[in-house]
Structure formats: C-alpha cells, structure tokens
Design a protein around this motif. Structure first.
Motif, mmCIF file in Angstrom:
data_model
loop_
_atom_site.group_PDB
_atom_site.id
_atom_site.type_symbol
_atom_site.label_atom_id
_atom_site.label_comp_id
_atom_site.label_asym_id
_atom_site.label_seq_id
_atom_site.Cartn_x
_atom_site.Cartn_y
_atom_site.Cartn_z
ATOM 1 N N LEU A 413 -54.724 1.466 8.187
ATOM 2 C CA LEU A 413 -55.766 1.100 9.149
ATOM 3 C C LEU A 413 -55.668 1.988 10.386
ATOM 4 N N ASP A 414 -56.784 2.562 10.747
ATOM 5 C CA ASP A 414 -56.855 3.449 11.911
ATOM 6 C C ASP A 414 -56.557 2.656 13.185
ATOM 7 N N PRO A 415 -55.535 3.044 13.954
ATOM 8 C CA PRO A 415 -55.212 2.306 15.187
ATOM 9 C C PRO A 415 -56.359 2.282 16.192
ATOM 10 N N TYR A 416 -57.317 3.208 16.052
ATOM 11 C CA TYR A 416 -58.449 3.235 16.977
ATOM 12 C C TYR A 416 -59.630 2.425 16.452
ATOM 13 N N SER A 417 -59.504 1.866 15.253
ATOM 14 C CA SER A 417 -60.570 1.025 14.707
ATOM 15 C C SER A 417 -60.665 -0.257 15.527
ATOM 16 N N PRO A 418 -61.883 -0.766 15.774
ATOM 17 C CA PRO A 418 -62.004 -2.035 16.515
ATOM 18 C C PRO A 418 -61.382 -3.211 15.761
ATOM 19 N N TRP A 419 -61.176 -3.047 14.430
ATOM 20 C CA TRP A 419 -60.574 -4.116 13.651
ATOM 21 C C TRP A 419 -59.047 -4.150 13.795
ATOM 22 N N PHE A 420 -58.461 -3.051 14.254
ATOM 23 C CA PHE A 420 -57.004 -2.951 14.280
ATOM 24 C C PHE A 420 -56.378 -4.079 15.107
ATOM 25 N N SER A 421 -56.943 -4.319 16.276
ATOM 26 C CA SER A 421 -56.367 -5.341 17.164
ATOM 27 C C SER A 421 -56.571 -6.752 16.613
ATOM 28 N N LYS A 422 -57.486 -6.885 15.643
ATOM 29 C CA LYS A 422 -57.761 -8.209 15.070
ATOM 30 C C LYS A 422 -57.028 -8.439 13.747
ATOM 31 N N SER A 423 -56.343 -7.410 13.249
ATOM 32 C CA SER A 423 -55.670 -7.490 11.954
ATOM 33 C C SER A 423 -54.540 -8.518 11.978
ATOM 34 N N TYR A 424 -54.581 -9.456 11.037
ATOM 35 C CA TYR A 424 -53.531 -10.478 10.962
ATOM 36 C C TYR A 424 -52.173 -9.843 10.644
ATOM 37 N N TYR A 425 -52.172 -8.846 9.780
ATOM 38 C CA TYR A 425 -50.908 -8.198 9.420
ATOM 39 C C TYR A 425 -50.311 -7.481 10.631
ATOM 40 N N GLN A 426 -51.169 -6.767 11.393
ATOM 41 C CA GLN A 426 -50.674 -6.076 12.588
ATOM 42 C C GLN A 426 -50.158 -7.084 13.614
ATOM 43 N N LYS A 427 -50.851 -8.229 13.724
ATOM 44 C CA LYS A 427 -50.382 -9.272 14.651
ATOM 45 C C LYS A 427 -49.035 -9.829 14.190
ATOM 46 N N ALA A 428 -48.893 -10.030 12.863
ATOM 47 C CA ALA A 428 -47.626 -10.538 12.329
ATOM 48 C C ALA A 428 -46.501 -9.544 12.606
ATOM 49 N N LYS A 429 -46.808 -8.241 12.454
ATOM 50 C CA LYS A 429 -45.791 -7.218 12.744
ATOM 51 C C LYS A 429 -45.422 -7.210 14.226
ATOM 52 N N ARG A 430 -46.445 -7.367 15.094
ATOM 53 C CA ARG A 430 -46.159 -7.384 16.544
ATOM 54 C C ARG A 430 -45.327 -8.607 16.907
ATOM 55 N N ARG A 431 -45.669 -9.760 16.304
ATOM 56 C CA ARG A 431 -44.872 -10.968 16.571
ATOM 57 C C ARG A 431 -43.429 -10.766 16.119
ATOM 58 N N ALA A 432 -43.282 -10.131 14.953
ATOM 59 C CA ALA A 432 -41.936 -9.881 14.432
ATOM 60 C C ALA A 432 -41.164 -8.937 15.350
ATOM 61 N N GLN A 433 -41.850 -7.918 15.868
ATOM 62 C CA GLN A 433 -41.184 -6.957 16.783
ATOM 63 C C GLN A 433 -40.654 -7.667 18.023
ATOM 64 N N GLN A 434 -41.378 -8.692 18.471
ATOM 65 C CA GLN A 434 -41.023 -9.360 19.727
ATOM 66 C C GLN A 434 -40.117 -10.577 19.526
ATOM 67 N N ALA A 435 -39.926 -10.981 18.259
ATOM 68 C CA ALA A 435 -39.214 -12.237 18.001
ATOM 69 C C ALA A 435 -37.699 -12.044 17.991
ATOM 70 N N ASN A 436 -36.986 -13.132 18.284
ATOM 71 C CA ASN A 436 -35.534 -13.137 18.132
ATOM 72 C C ASN A 436 -35.149 -13.302 16.663
ATOM 73 N N ILE A 437 -35.862 -14.197 15.988
ATOM 74 C CA ILE A 437 -35.579 -14.513 14.583
ATOM 75 C C ILE A 437 -36.819 -14.183 13.758
ATOM 76 N N ILE A 438 -36.639 -13.390 12.703
ATOM 77 C CA ILE A 438 -37.731 -13.105 11.765
ATOM 78 C C ILE A 438 -37.392 -13.778 10.444
ATOM 79 N N ILE A 439 -38.279 -14.659 9.999
ATOM 80 C CA ILE A 439 -38.091 -15.320 8.701
ATOM 81 C C ILE A 439 -38.916 -14.559 7.664
ATOM 82 N N THR A 440 -38.255 -14.182 6.567
ATOM 83 C CA THR A 440 -38.957 -13.463 5.498
ATOM 84 C C THR A 440 -38.422 -13.962 4.163
ATOM 85 N N ASN A 441 -38.774 -13.254 3.077
ATOM 86 C CA ASN A 441 -38.283 -13.673 1.760
ATOM 87 C C ASN A 441 -37.496 -12.540 1.099
ATOM 88 N N HIS A 442 -36.738 -12.912 0.055
ATOM 89 C CA HIS A 442 -35.897 -11.929 -0.630
ATOM 90 C C HIS A 442 -36.726 -10.774 -1.181
#
Length: 933
Positions: A413-442
């Motif tokens: 996804l182009d970071p300059y696309s207007p959809w980029f800031s609305k992307s759920y995956y990008q938001k999940a990645k940003r939340r993970a970057q800022q979190a103390n604990i990241i829960i994921t799966n094997h």
C-alpha cells in the motif's frame, strides 16, 4: 403495512411438507407500531402419530393433540391475521413452506405477504453473533427464552429479536443503508420500504455520528490511536509482586473468590529471573497455577521499566481471547502504572477498506452468499475497531470473497494513498510498535522467524504459551502444502477471458477487442492447464491407492502415504514427475500472457491501480504453484524432510493433498530464533515426560543454549479429587480386529454414564473408532436417555459442541484430535473422562515415519526419543480436561491396559499428578465408581 408485523413459529411432525409432515403447534405474535399487541397459540391435530424424536425435542405428545382442531378448521382465522402485514419468522422458508402447504391442502390460496427472515437479517445486522440459532441469538441479545422449541415461546422471542433488528437497522449511518438498499434485491427479506423510508428521514437530518467516519461512500467506525503512557517510576520487582500477590494486595481486591496460589508467584519470579539473566526458560505450570497472569505480570513490569516490547505468542485463538478479554482488563486494575497491549495477526486477517470499497462497485452477478457477505461486512465496519475478520461468522463461500478484499490481496500500500491512514493492518502495526506487550500466534511468530523478521516489530524477549505446539507449528510454516481443490478453484476464479464476473474477465472486459489474440491464447492455455491439473492429481490418487504397503489414516479419515526417493523405485513416479514438469510450463505460459497484457495496457495507459494489482496478484498465485510443484514433486532437496500425500477415498478421484515439512527443525530454531533472542520463555501445562524436560529441549534446539527449567505444581488436591480406573479384562487391542475392543468400550461408556448421569467426555485417538462407537451407542441407548454429541458427526464447531454438552443435564461427548486439549468444562458439567487408547501416533503416520528414520540415522531410538514423549504429553493434555478447579471431582477411566502392563506405562503414570489408581475387572471398577460418587 410497514407498522404491522406478524411473527409465526411452527412445531411440526418433521422437516418437510413434501414428505406429508404436518403442523402440530402454531405460535403467532402480532406487532404494531413496535409494540407487541397480541399473541395466539394453538395445537393442531396432524391426523398422524408424532415421532418420538419430535416429542423429545418439543415435549408435545399424541395426547396433547388428540382433541385439537385440524388445520383447515383455523385456516381462515390464520389468513385474516396476516392481512396487510409483514410475515416474519426465524427461517422463513421453513415456516412459510409449511403454512402454505397446509393452506393449499385446505383449498385456500397461499400467502404472498412481504417477508422478513430474522435469521438473514440477524446475520446482516449482528455479524458478530457467535450463532444464529434462535436460543443462542437470544442469549447474545440478552433476550430471555423460557421455553425453547415451543411455538409461542419461539415466536415471542423472534418478535423481540425483530424489534432489536429494527432498532439496529435505524441506528446505521446513511451511507451503509444506501449501499444495503443497492444489495437488497438479492436478499430473502423484503427491506426496500424500510430502507427507503429510513434514508428519506436521514436525508433531512443534521445529526452526525461522531463515532463514524465516511470516505468515498464507505462508513466505518473511527478508531483511537494508542496514547503513549507517560514515564513513571517503577518499584523493584519484589515490591511490585508484594503489591499484587500478598494479603489484601491488588489481586485479592479485584478478584471474586480469590485464592492465593504459591505457584503463581513462583512462576512470576522464574520469568523475571530469566529476563534478568538473559536466559531461555522452560516452565511447566500445571493446571490451576494461573500461568497467564503469572507470566503477564513480570512481562509488563520488565517492558515498562526497560522500555522494550515483549511478544506473547499463543497457539489457539481461545487463549488469545482469554488474555485480551479477561486477563488484561484485570491487570489494568491491579498493576499500579499504565501499560499498553496490542494484538497483531497476519495480513490475511485484516480487511482492506480500499479493496472492499472497490468490490462494492462490482458484483452484478454475485451469488447470494457473496451479497450476504458484503452486507455483513458493511454493518460490521460501523462497529469494528480492529478490522479483524475473525470477529464475524461469514457464510462458507464468503471467506473466498473475503480473500479478495483482505489486506494481503492489496499488495504494497502506497504510504501517500488516502487509504493508508485508514488501513486496519497499518493501525494494528502502529499499535504494536507503541505497545509494551504484543499478543500474537505461533503461526505469525514462525512466519516472522523464517522471513527475516518482516512481520513483527523488533523484539528481544518473548513468552511462548502452549509451547508444546511450537515446534510442530514452526515445521508446518517452514513446509509446504498443495492440493487439487486450491489449484482448480484458483484457475476457475481467474476464469476465461469472456467471463466478466471472474478475475481476468473483469479487468480486460473494456479492452477485449484490442487484445483478442492474447485472449484466445489465454483461453487455450487455461483449458490445457486445467486438463493437466486433472490428469496429474488423478494419477497421484491412483498411485497412492496402488501402493501395497499399509497406509496411515489422518484424524479426518484421509489415507496418507509418505513418498521418498520414488523416482529410483517406481516407473510410474517418473511419469508423475514429467506430468508435474509439463504443468509448470503451462503455468509459465499463463504468466507470460499476463505479462504481455500488462505491457500492452501500460503502453496505452488503460489500467487503474486496482487492475494492475489484480494482474500482478494473478502472476504471484501462478508462480507459487510452480515453486510448490518444484519442491513437492520435481526436485530432490537434500535436507531431511517428510513428504507425504493424502487422498480422500470418499471424495472424487482427484481429492489429493501434497505436504512436506522438515523432519528436524531444531537446528533452524536454534540458529534463527534462540541465538537471536535475549530470552525466550516456553510455558505449558505439558512440557515434561516423567518430570524431565529433555525431550522438549532436544526438540526445540535448546541443547547448547543457556536455559533454566522449572516445574510449578498444581494447587489442586488430585488425591482427593480424582480416581484413575483401568480395567484388566478388556479385549486385547488388535489392529486387524478392533471390533471386540470397540464393543467393550461402548458398553463401558453406557455403564459409566448410568453412574455419572452422563456428564462424560470420551477421548478417541482415531476418528474411525469414534464413528464405530457412536453407531453402537446409538443402537444400545434408550431414545432420549442421553444427549450423544460426537465430533465430526454432530454439526458445529468445537466450542459449539462443548456448549451443547453443557446445555443438557445428561450428555456424552465423543471427541478426537482437538478435544484432547484446550477444552475447559469446570464443575459438575463433567464428572467422568474416558481415554480410550494411549495417544500414540500410528507407526505408519508419514511425519512419524520420516522422523523415526531420521532418528535412526542419528543412532537414536525413535520410540523412546519421539513416539513415547509425544504420546505422554498428549495423555497429560487429555488427563487435564477433568479437573479445572479446586471443587471439581471425578473419574478418569483409561481403557488401555498398556498404561499398567507395558514397560513404558510408568512414563504415563509418572507424568500426571499423583492419584489413587485401581487396576481391576470392569465390574469391580463400576462398583468403585458408584461408591466414589
């Protein structure tokens, strides 16, 4: 009409009026102006006997309907009730089908009212409901259902659901309703009037929903970004634990029925010590330890203090839900400083708003399931904060549509696309970057390990829960799978050039005349490719059937055959290799045509970004097939690996699945994971065999690493809570003739059920044995005596079968594979656990066979080094299903006398908590069980 709804529910003698089934009871509820104004109920004489199953389900017997009116006596009254109203039912085709059949039989005209099907409308408006069965939907919506499977009660509940549905429908934003109206003509329910009138109301409204964002005609819920916690002074770890664990600490203050568990603090200290010493750790925490809180507490402290994120990986989504829905909210109350937690999954889990908005513009020829899927997603987007598709229950083919609108399908996804800031995956990645604990799966953790750390934010410390599955999951993700159904489905979805509702046809439809030659070429190659796929997989199917050696059977009944160095031994395999090679050339030719199309379109500047993404995605799919065929069939890779074929002998003669995975992944894990990380904590209730961690240490590649081990014992008093019973007179287990053993098992199930009033979980090691036992039990049981629920026979997911088991007082649940672990049934719902056989993998299981051969080359004993430890760990998991709290009490009945008689039996006994054991005749064991209860 729009203000009057007549809700009907019927009880009948069977499922189909075509088979002369009749109505025996009708319940009718009338709603006007959103108020229930009238209810009616009547029995009907069906002029035939009511089957026992129906009596058992509804409580209606022949005596109840003996003096009731016949349907034709009430036909006119029923017709008048439905005048100028919507007809509403929970599954309209059933109720309306019966109603109109009875009306026609009475010489009346069939009803043709506008309808509302509350099953369909609930799926659209409450897409996060775990089930759409009436009682379970009512529970989800907090509607009390006092008399299930009785007509008036069911109709009343359906009426209440309808009012909730209308309320929900009228709460949706304008854009969502507008798109639903465009899809409405494909719904079963007649919603045009409701939607149109509501849109008119909203058109003149000035109110705006502050929680909803609208972009390019799509409405979705606004999501908050994670606020970084302000820096704070953190007390020492010992003081921190005192604040939480000790008497009148924050844990006691915030938990009902709090019991201090010494093992819980002990485990927290072990995790902290491993982090501080930069060591790996294996911690076995037996049932009742409270291990998730025990590792979360030091993880939060360490992360906030060191300002380093920590990964927590689980095997099951069930445990992820427990962490996020129960443990983290509790910790937010008991930890005296702020911290942030984020969940991160793979890209395929998150919907792409951009791709979905694009797909809504297409789809004139979509089938009903896809229309329903689009409607469900539309409503869900106004509610979800994560965009994680696991939150909703899509129809089966809806998941195939979803693949086209997942984040994985959108490329980079182009970071300059207007959809980029609305992307759920990008938001999940940003939340993970800022979190103390990241829960994921094997699965994602393994993918990240073997793909240069592309998927998770960088980390040095990780806690792996359910760690007994980690090596197996890592091997799967390092391996490959290819099957006939996936290839043919993909080729069908790509389609011929003239199929405008398929992937390629949608792209090239506007320019078909300009690329006519290329399209003719594409269609010819596609047909040849599909033919070659058919031929290859049919040949593989017959090849496996033709092998004379014993075959293994998978949990779901497929025949499994391991292939190794086939080219040297079998002439047919050379033919298969040639066929696979020829197929890769056809795939390459298809890729070449797409590349030629791309060049042509680029020259003319015809395509938009979506079409370019779609064409590129097709090339990636086809290239993946080429790579898989190379590894699975064509080339010989000089690394120890298991390659096997599974065929479904009950399916078509091309129902073939190819697999490969490394036989030993320990060195890969050692180099790419344990060497790279500062501290890896591996925890589970089952990591040891006879109190030794050596099997897990070898299996995971930890032998040459600094690590610590710790075993946290259960706080439960197993000696007082459990009796282990083993019969000494069961028929000998014989692979060629299991019938006597299965019969003895089935008779014992019924004898024990009479003592425990059902409340039994029976664990099998083979689906075939489960099916045979189910058949015998059905024949021997009195009708209605017990609710018999069987995995793979009774419909529903594992959690649904568990709920059904708990819903009935006298029930017996037969399970295999996944039921050996992760199923918690605390309290009186479960009083007896039966383990039919010791859970050894069959010696001809492909992965076992390959690993056994590999261990022999290392001069190791495959039984002692691999087969036995795996079986012991599985046995421990099964044993752990019975006692889930300090108040539980029950019997474990093991039908397999090898646990006592065999030399290796002591490993099973020494690996479970110390419990009283009785090895005696079946009759004596039954007497013991009676006294125990």
């Amino acid at each position: 009409m729009e203000n009057r709804y007549v809700v009907i529910d019927l009880e009948t003698t069977g499922h189909s009026p075509v088979n002369d089934d009749k109505i025996i009871e009708a319940g009718i509820v009338v709603i006007e102006n959103d108020q229930i104004i009238e209810t009616k109920s009547s029995f009907f004489n069906p002029n035939k006997s009511i089957p026992p199953f129906i009596t058992n389900l509804t409580g209606i017997n022949n005596e109840d309907v003996k003096d009731a009116p016949f349907f034709h006596d009430k036909a006119d009254e029923i017709i008048s009730l439905f005048k100028d109203s919507y007809l509403v039912a929970h599954n309209v085709p059933f109720d309306l089908g019966f109603l109109n059949a009875e009306l026609r039989n009475s010489g009346k005209n069939a009803l043709n009212n506008p309808i509302i099907d509350t099953v369909e409308l609930s799926r659209i408006l409450f897409p996060q409901s775990p089930s759409y069965k009436l009682s379970q939907l009512a529970e989800f919506l907090d509607i009390y259902h006092d008399d299930p499977h009785r007509a008036l009660s069911d109709a009343y509940v359906t009426a209440k659901i309808l009012l909730k549905l209308k309320e929900k429908l009228f709460s949706l934003p304008y854009e969502t309703l507008d798109t639903l109206l465009k899809l409405e003509n494909r719904f079963k329910s007649d919603l045009t009037s409701l939607l149109s009138n509501r849109l008119k109301e909203l058109a003149f409204s000035t109110e705006e929903d502050a929680n909803v964002e609208v972009f390019q005609g799509l409405a979705f819920k606004k999501t908050e970004s994670i606020a970084q916690p302000s820096s704070t002074d953190i007390q020492s770890f010992g003081d921190f634990l005192d604040v939480i664990y000790e008497e009148n600490g924050t844990l006691q203050q915030n938990m009902n029925y709090y019991e201090k568990r010494m093992g819980q603090r002990e485990m927290s200290e072990a995790v902290f010590d491993s982090f501080q010493g930069k060591k790996h750790a294996l911690i076995e925490a037996e049932t009742g330890t409270g291990k998730s809180l025990a590792y979360l507490i030091p993880a939060i402290h360490d992360s906030v203090k060191s300002k380093q994120r920590i990964i927590i990986s689980t095997y099951t989504t069930q445990l992820q839900s427990q962490l996020l829905d129960e443990d983290i909210p509790l910790l937010e109350k008991i930890v005296p400083f702020p911290f942030q937690v984020a969940l991160l999954k793979g890209k395929s889990h998150y919907i792409s708003l951009e791709k979905f908005a694009h797909e809504l513009q297409n789809g004139n020829k979509d089938n009903y399931d896809i229309i329903l899927t689009k409607a469900m997603i539309l409503v869900w987007l106004t509610e979800t904060e994560t965009g994680d598709i696991d939150e909703i229950n899509l129809p089966a083919s809806g998941y195939l549509f979803y693949k086209n609108v997942s984040t994985e399908s959108e490329g980079v996804l182009d970071p300059y696309s207007p959809w980029f800031s609305k992307s759920y995956y990008q938001k999940a990645k940003r939340r993970a970057q800022q979190a103390n604990i990241i829960i994921t799966n094997h699965a994602l953790l393994s993918t990240d390990i073997f793909n240069d750390n592309q998927f998770l934010p960088s980390y040095k410390k990780v806690i792996i829960d359910e760690a007994h599955h980690f090596e197996e999951t890592a091997a799967h993700h390092y391996g490959l799978k290819l099957d006939y159904i996936t290839i043919q489905y993909t080729l069908n979805q790509i389609g011929h050039s003239h199929e405008n509702n398929k992937l390629l046809g949608k792209v090239i439809a506007p320019y078909a005349l300009q690329v006519e030659n290329l399209m003719k070429q594409w269609d010819d190659i596609l047909d040849s490719t599909k033919y070659e796929v058919e031929e290859l997989f049919r040949t593989l199917y017959h090849y496996v059937l033709g092998m004379r050696r014993d075959m293994a059977l998978s949990d779901i009944g497929r025949v499994q055959y391991r292939y190794e160095k086939e080219k040297e031994d079998y002439k047919t395999w050379n033919v298969i290799t040639e066929m696979a090679t020829r197929l890769t050339f056809y795939f390459k030719d298809l890729i070449h045509v797409i590349s030629s199309l791309e060049q042509k379109f680029d020259q003319e500047e015809w395509l938009d970004k979506y079409d370019k993404e779609d064409l590129n995605g097709l090339k990636v799919l086809l290239q993946n097939f080429i790579d898989s065929l190379e590894i699975l069939i064509i080339s010989d890779i000089d690394i120890p690996q298991a390659k096997w074929i599974e065929i479904d002998t009950k399916g078509k003669n091309n129902a073939v699945y190819l697999y490969c995975e490394p036989t030993d992944i320990s060195s890969l894990l050692a180099e790419q994971f344990f060497d790279e990380k500062e501290s890896v904590i591996l925890t589970s209730a089952t990591l040891t065999m006879a109190n030794s961690f050596s099997f897990m240490v070898e299996r995971l590649g930890l032998s040459n690493k600094p690590y610590i081990t710790q075993k946290i014992t259960s706080p439960f008093s197993y000696r007082d809570q459990v009796q282990l019973l083993i019969p000494n007179d069961f028929p000998e287990i014989n692979y060629r003739n299991m019938d006597d053993f299965i019969l003895a098992t089935s008779e014992t199930i019924l004898d024990l059920a009479n003592i425990t009033d059902g409340r039994m979980l029976v664990l099998f090691t083979s689906y075939d044995m489960l099916k045979k036992s189910y058949k015998i039990l059905k024949e021997k049981m009195d009708i209605g005596q017990y609710m018999l629920i069987a995995q793979g026979i009774t419909s529903g997911s594992r959690s649904r079968l568990k709920k059904n088991f708990q819903s009935f007082n006298q029930s017996i649940l037969l399970g295999t594979s996944s039921f050996w672990e992760g199923v918690d049934i605390p309290g009186d719902d479960l009083s007896c656990l039966m383990i039919v056989r010791l859970p050894f993998q069959p010696p001809n299981h492909p992965v076992y066979e390959a690993k056994a051969n590999y261990l022999k080359t290392k001069r190791k004993n495959p039984f002692m080094e691999y087969s036995l430890p795996n079986a012991v760990i599985r046995f421990k998991q099964g044993f752990g299903r019975l006692i889930r709290s300090s108040n539980d009490r029950g019997i474990v009945f093991v039908c397999d006398a090898r646990v006592i008689k065999a030399r290796y039996g002591k490993y099973f006994i020494n690996s479970i908590p110390e419990v009283p054991i009785t090895f005696d005749s079946t009759n004596e064991l039954m007497e013991k069980a009676k006294k125990w209860f």
